[in-house]
Design an enzyme around this catalytic site. Structure first.
Site, PDB file in Angstrom:
ATOM      1  CG  ASP A  61       4.813  -1.658  -2.470  1.00  0.00           C
ATOM      2  OD1 ASP A  61       5.271  -1.393  -3.598  1.00  0.00           O
ATOM      3  OD2 ASP A  61       3.775  -2.315  -2.284  1.00  0.00           O
ATOM      4  CB  SER A 119       1.074  -7.318   0.040  1.00  0.00           C
ATOM      5  OG  SER A 119       2.255  -7.321  -0.735  1.00  0.00           O
ATOM      6  CG  ASP A 135       6.249  -5.606  -5.814  1.00  0.00           C
ATOM      7  OD1 ASP A 135       5.380  -6.030  -5.021  1.00  0.00           O
ATOM      8  OD2 ASP A 135       6.038  -4.673  -6.604  1.00  0.00           O
ATOM      9  CE  LYS A 147      -3.277  -9.085  -1.598  1.00  0.00           C
ATOM     10  NZ  LYS A 147      -2.010  -8.494  -1.140  1.00  0.00           N
ATOM     11  CG  ASP A 184       8.193  -0.554  -6.925  1.00  0.00           C
ATOM     12  OD1 ASP A 184       9.122  -1.015  -7.606  1.00  0.00           O
ATOM     13  OD2 ASP A 184       6.995  -0.651  -7.257  1.00  0.00           O
ATOM     14  CE1 TYR A 206      -4.177  -7.007  -6.213  1.00  0.00           C
ATOM     15  CE2 TYR A 206      -5.530  -8.016  -4.509  1.00  0.00           C
ATOM     16  CZ  TYR A 206      -4.403  -7.329  -4.889  1.00  0.00           C
ATOM     17  OH  TYR A 206      -3.482  -6.953  -3.943  1.00  0.00           O
TER      18      TYR A 206
END
Length: 717
Positions: free
Chosen positions: A115, A102, A113, A228, A167, A237
């Site tokens: 990625d 995202s 968060d 979303k 992450d 979701y």
């Protein structure tokens, strides 16, 4: 680096020169002034939900990623020196942090968060990433909650960097240096890579491809933010539970943008619901024609792979190796999502006609008023750390239970709520408990008065699978437990936080009583289940029989908080449930039809599977008559036809008039605890289970006590 927050521009006057997608566009119409006004209203409606991040917070993320990128370059230089590479190579060795998900798409929300992917040259090993780079991160004062998950399917380092959760995956490329302008979409980069590196690269490659396959990135982003939010508000979701994850929603929105390349967000949201409420699943959604790179990697191809023919809702990633991002979707989750698409279409039809506001689209329907019957799953562990591990494992397997339940010939739908909740404590015992709720819809069978369905086998198979994996992965601890119980809509208030149950009516004092294991009665109150209005798009639905008024009778009992029987290891639950009308609301429909170009070329229909599940470990309780006609859910997919017979005939009671309300007598008995001492005996009782129930080939040799709780619900019409 991320894309800026979406702002509506005036980029729609010039038709795109490039052709997008595998078919021609449905419409090249430019937006009208009313579309621009509706789009502005959409932006204003989205703002209170926190879907847009402030510029200050965005700059903070960029700064953090810059620090992380410098750390990676510094670490790779140190590794290069330790491996005695020439100085000329060390000076240009590079290394880079890429983002995906995202954040890379530019649709992340406040506090989301990031990625990230660490790309390193060929002389840097994965072991270096999980040792020396991990140690380097540990020394940074901004880094908190650092943990490595090296044995995961996609190995990852998780951390919180200056308040932002990140992450980080790792990929080692077959290059001597990593240039700054590296394009990860280049398929040749995959040559000679191990499978873990290919998996790690996949997220970035897919995200980058999506952004290159949409006509207008700003319009795509704003539309995706809206979809979303809608999906999260409507509890659909969650990739792990069989709904769609972020990348799948992004691909559906991208396909809509391809079909309407000049449309802006207000139109695209409406067209999204129009296209996918009428999509002929299981035809796949493709953003581009799949390409073969001759790297011999497994790709999604139903012509070659028989298992791919049984995917119910295929949405195919655009980067090689192409994969189906929705392999977890089941019959039930697809039914729920298609129904939500239809509701979304009805609401956006109203919005375009100025009969409703955008806020109506984002009203959250009350899941806990939608169904009359629920299965509640409880996972508990003695410590918070163990609970986190245990809950993660149980949640990853819930889709197996849903798949097993929907194979029952009398169950039309099993809808799991993606949200989990803290469960009430049992007798002030010190343990950490988490709860999930699954709504059930039952089929109405003809010429039947008294019916029961036995779900013992389904729940036992699920618990066995979870325990088997926990023990084999050496995660299992003695006090980790799973419990399952049937709860009627009226008892949910005893389990759930009050703020969850919207517009809750006054409940009677009748409740759910947990009895000792040696007692043979567990009473579930049967006060009337009146339909409750829900402040959400579901108000447009026809009244479902599960929500219709009906009074029931049962024995009175005190109303302490519902708790599950305490067991040391496995608790399996035998549930015998009533038959009710399974017809679902049809939702709003649009008179507009999708041109053929919206639908992908059909996959040739596969042969119907011949494997059927035989239930040997199920005790038949109040066997119902066999339903006439096809017992399968009416979904055009071959796998739906595989239904497991629950029970044979039961004697009918005298017929009652249609106006007479349902009576539901509930009685529960707990059978004597039986201890199964060896893996052989447990395997013998489970030998007929479907292969989809287990990820581990054999049960451990540890003795596993099994306590079966029988919950019998008798439906009298």
């Amino acid at each position: 680096m991320p894309f800026p927050v979406t702002t509506q521009g005036s980029q729609q006057t010039q038709p795109p020169q490039k052709h997008y997608g595998i078919t021609s566009p449905i419409s090249l119409a430019a937006p009208k002034e009313t579309d621009c006004l509706l789009t502005q209203k959409l932006v204003e409606t989205l703002k209170p939900f926190g879907v847009f991040e402030e510029e200050e917070e965005l700059q903070r993320r960029i700064l953090i990623l810059g620090k992380l990128n410098n750390l990676v370059k510094e670490w790779i230089r140190e590794i290069s020196e330790s491996k005695n590479l020439p100085q000329s190579v060390i000076e240009n060795v590079g290394g880079k942090i890429f983002t995906f998900g995202s954040y890379r798409l530019g649709v992340h929300t406040k506090g989301a968060d990031i990625d990230a992917l660490c790309v390193a040259p060929r002389h840097v090993d994965r072991s270096d990433f999980f040792t020396s780079f991990y140690d380097k991160l540990k020394l940074q004062e901004e880094v908190k909650d650092l943990r490595a998950v090296e044995e995961a399917f996609v190995p990852v380092i998780k951390l919180c960097f200056d308040g932002i959760e990140i992450d980080i995956l790792f990929a080692r490329l077959a290059l001597q240096t990593i240039p700054e302008d590296l394009d990860l979409r280049d398929d040749s980069l995959l040559k000679n890579l191990d499978i873990r590196c290919i998996r790690s690269l996949n997220g970035c490659r897919v995200t980058d491809e999506i952004l290159h396959l949409v006509p207008n990135i700003d319009n795509f982003r704003l539309t995706l933010r809206a979809i979303k939010l809608w999906a999260k508000r409507h509890n659909i979701y969650s990739n792990i539970l069989g709904f769609l994850g972020g990348v799948s929603w992004a691909m559906l929105v991208a396909r809509t943008c391809q079909l309407y390349p000049n449309a802006i967000a207000s139109t695209l949201v409406h067209k999204f619901f129009l296209v996918f409420s009428k999509w002929e699943w299981p035809n796949p959604v493709l953003l581009k024609q799949p390409e073969e790179c001759n790297l011999n990697l497994p790709v999604w191809d139903p012509r070659v792979n028989p298992s791919d023919r049984y995917h119910l809702m295929p949405i195919i990633t655009p980067a090689y190796p192409q994969q189906n991002s929705t392999y977890n979707v089941s019959v039930s989750t697809r039914m729920v999502m298609v129904e939500e698409f239809k509701q979304g279409l009805a609401i956006t039809d109203e919005i375009l006609l100025s009969k409703a506001e955008w806020s109506k689209l984002f009203e959250a329907p009350n899941f806990f008023q939608k169904y009359k019957h629920y299965i509640v799953l409880l996972a508990s562990a003695p410590t918070e750390k163990q609970r986190l591990e245990w809950v993660g494992l149980v949640e990853s397997k819930i889709r197996i239970l849903v798949g097993s339940l929907e194979k029952n010939e009398f169950i039309t739908l099993a809808h799991v709520n993606p949200q989990s909740f803290p469960a009430p404590k049992e007798n002030d015992k010190e343990e950490f408990r988490t709860m999930w709720v699954i709504g059930l819809v039952f089929k109405k069978t003809e010429n039947s008065e008294n019916l029961s369905v036995d779900l013992t086998y389904d729940i036992q198979s699920f618990t066995d699978t979870v325990y088997r994996q926990a023990i084999n992965s050496k995660m299992f601890e003695v006090d980790m437990k799973i419990a399952a119980m049937h709860v009627k809509r009226k008892q949910l208030h005893q389990l759930l936080p009050s703020h969850v149950l919207q517009k809750k009516k006054k409940h009677s004092t009748e409740g759910v009583k947990l009895t000792p294991l040696n007692d043979s009665s567990l009473d579930l109150s049967m006060d009337s289940d009146n339909s409750m209005s829900v402040p959400s798009p579901t108000s447009a639905m026809k009244t479902s029989p599960l929500n219709s008024s009906g009074s029931s009778q049962g024995r009175n009992s005190p109303a302490p908080a519902v708790t599950a029987a305490s067991v040391t290891n496995i608790q399996a639950t035998e549930v015998s449930l009533p038959q009710v009308n399974s017809s679902e609301s049809s939702g709003g429909t649009s008179s507009e039809s999708i041109p053929q170009t919206a639908t992908q070329p059909a996959i040739s229909s596969p042969p119907k599977p011949t494997v059927s599940r035989v239930v040997s470990s199920t005790r038949l309780v109040n066997p119902p008559p066999r339903p006439s006609g096809n017992a399968a859910a009416k979904i055009p997919n071959p796998i739906v036809g595989v239904k497991r017979t629950s029970s044979p005939h039961k004697e009918e009671s005298p017929k009652k008039t249609k106006t007479e309300e349902e009576q539901l007598d509930t009685e529960t008995s707990t059978t004597q605890s039986e201890t199964i001492q060896t893996a052989t005996s447990l395997l013998a009782s489970q030998k007929t289970s479907s292969t989809d129930l287990s990820d581990i080939p054999a049960l451990p040799a540890n003795p596993i006590p099994v306590i079966k709780n029988s919950i019998k619900l008798r439906l009298n019409r």
